[in-house]
Motif scaffolding. Sequence first.
Motif, short mmCIF file in Angstrom:
data_model
loop_
_atom_site.label_atom_id
_atom_site.label_comp_id
_atom_site.label_asym_id
_atom_site.label_seq_id
_atom_site.Cartn_x
_atom_site.Cartn_y
_atom_site.Cartn_z
N GLY A 128 42.79 50.70 33.79
CA GLY A 128 42.92 49.38 33.20
C GLY A 128 44.32 48.80 33.24
N SER A 177 40.42 41.51 39.08
CA SER A 177 40.91 42.89 38.98
C SER A 177 39.98 43.88 39.67
CB SER A 177 41.08 43.27 37.50
OG SER A 177 39.84 43.19 36.82
N SER A 178 38.70 43.61 39.70
CA SER A 178 37.76 44.51 40.38
C SER A 178 38.00 44.50 41.88
CB SER A 178 36.31 44.10 40.08
OG SER A 178 36.03 44.24 38.70
N PHE A 180 36.64 39.39 31.54
CA PHE A 180 37.86 40.15 31.76
C PHE A 180 37.49 41.62 31.91
CE2 PHE A 180 42.33 41.21 30.24
CZ PHE A 180 42.94 40.58 31.31
N ASN A 181 37.86 42.24 33.03
CA ASN A 181 37.46 43.61 33.31
C ASN A 181 38.66 44.55 33.25
OD1 ASN A 181 36.19 45.93 34.16
ND2 ASN A 181 36.15 45.35 36.32
N TYR A 182 38.71 45.42 32.24
CA TYR A 182 39.79 46.38 32.13
C TYR A 182 39.52 47.65 32.93
CZ TYR A 182 42.67 44.19 28.53
OH TYR A 182 43.52 43.36 27.86
N ARG A 230 42.02 50.83 28.91
CA ARG A 230 42.70 49.57 28.62
C ARG A 230 44.21 49.71 28.76
NH1 ARG A 230 42.02 46.89 23.75
NH2 ARG A 230 42.39 44.99 24.92
N ALA A 282 44.39 44.97 34.84
CA ALA A 282 43.40 44.00 34.40
C ALA A 282 43.98 42.59 34.45
CB ALA A 282 42.92 44.32 32.99
N ASP A 283 45.29 42.47 34.27
CA ASP A 283 45.92 41.16 34.32
C ASP A 283 46.80 41.03 35.55
OD1 ASP A 283 48.93 41.67 33.64
OD2 ASP A 283 47.82 42.87 32.20
#
Length: 260
Positions: free
Chosen positions: A201, A248-249, A99-101, A105, A204-205
């Motif tokens: 961030g 997300s990236s 998981f990448n924030y 965050r 991220a989701d």
Amino acid sequence: GERFADHRLMAAGHPRLSFELDTFNELWRTSGGREHYRRDADYLARKPVAAGSDTWVSGLLEAAQAQLAQMRGAHAQSSAGLPEFALYNCYSCHRAMRFNYGEERGLASDLAPGSLRLDDSRLVMLSAVFAALNPDDDAALRTQTAHLHRAASDGREPLARASAGLGEWLAQAGGRVVARPLSIAQKHSILENLVKGAKHGEYADYAAAEQAAMAIVLLLAETGRDQALKPEIDALFAALADDARYDSSRYARLLEKVKE
């Protein structure tokens, strides 16, 4: 309303709830591949239409208040010690372990790793709006939202108190936002804030990324850049075609192309 899609209902197959007022108004108007009504000169003479961005902001404020009301209402009660799971961000749990924030965050930056995160996707959008119109309001929103996230980890009663406080503040701050239509300069600034959100961030989701995409496309249309960036917009929505495969990236890289 009284009906509420709780976690058990979703586990039985009810889809995740997703809504943005301006986008869904337009989808309803053009559903089935045809216009159910036309906004021609006669229509506009009888029924003035608010700009899509103004409808978007009003919808965000109402949706955020509805969520906050659920957090302090009967729906927040569950058999466990925590509030009802449907109030949380689905992707706090339903996601890949990697998981990448990004650099930060987002609005839940104070939460310890592994904590459940409330669905703050509409508050993320409102932060982009407040940051463009009044940075002091944005700072207050981010502080209170961080407190809301912490309260959710403490139990139902702390969450109810925190949601009530944020709801009261949001009613006042939101009134200042909707007092007048957004200017072109403000729309450009909000758009820039939405794009920059990836670095903080915020996306991220999947839920927040979905809200951002709907907001970005309507703001690009109102600033006259949607046709020139149509391939980039199509790529942005293609990245959201499957929430289970959301990256997300990749989404952040696509956002960079939207602002070019």
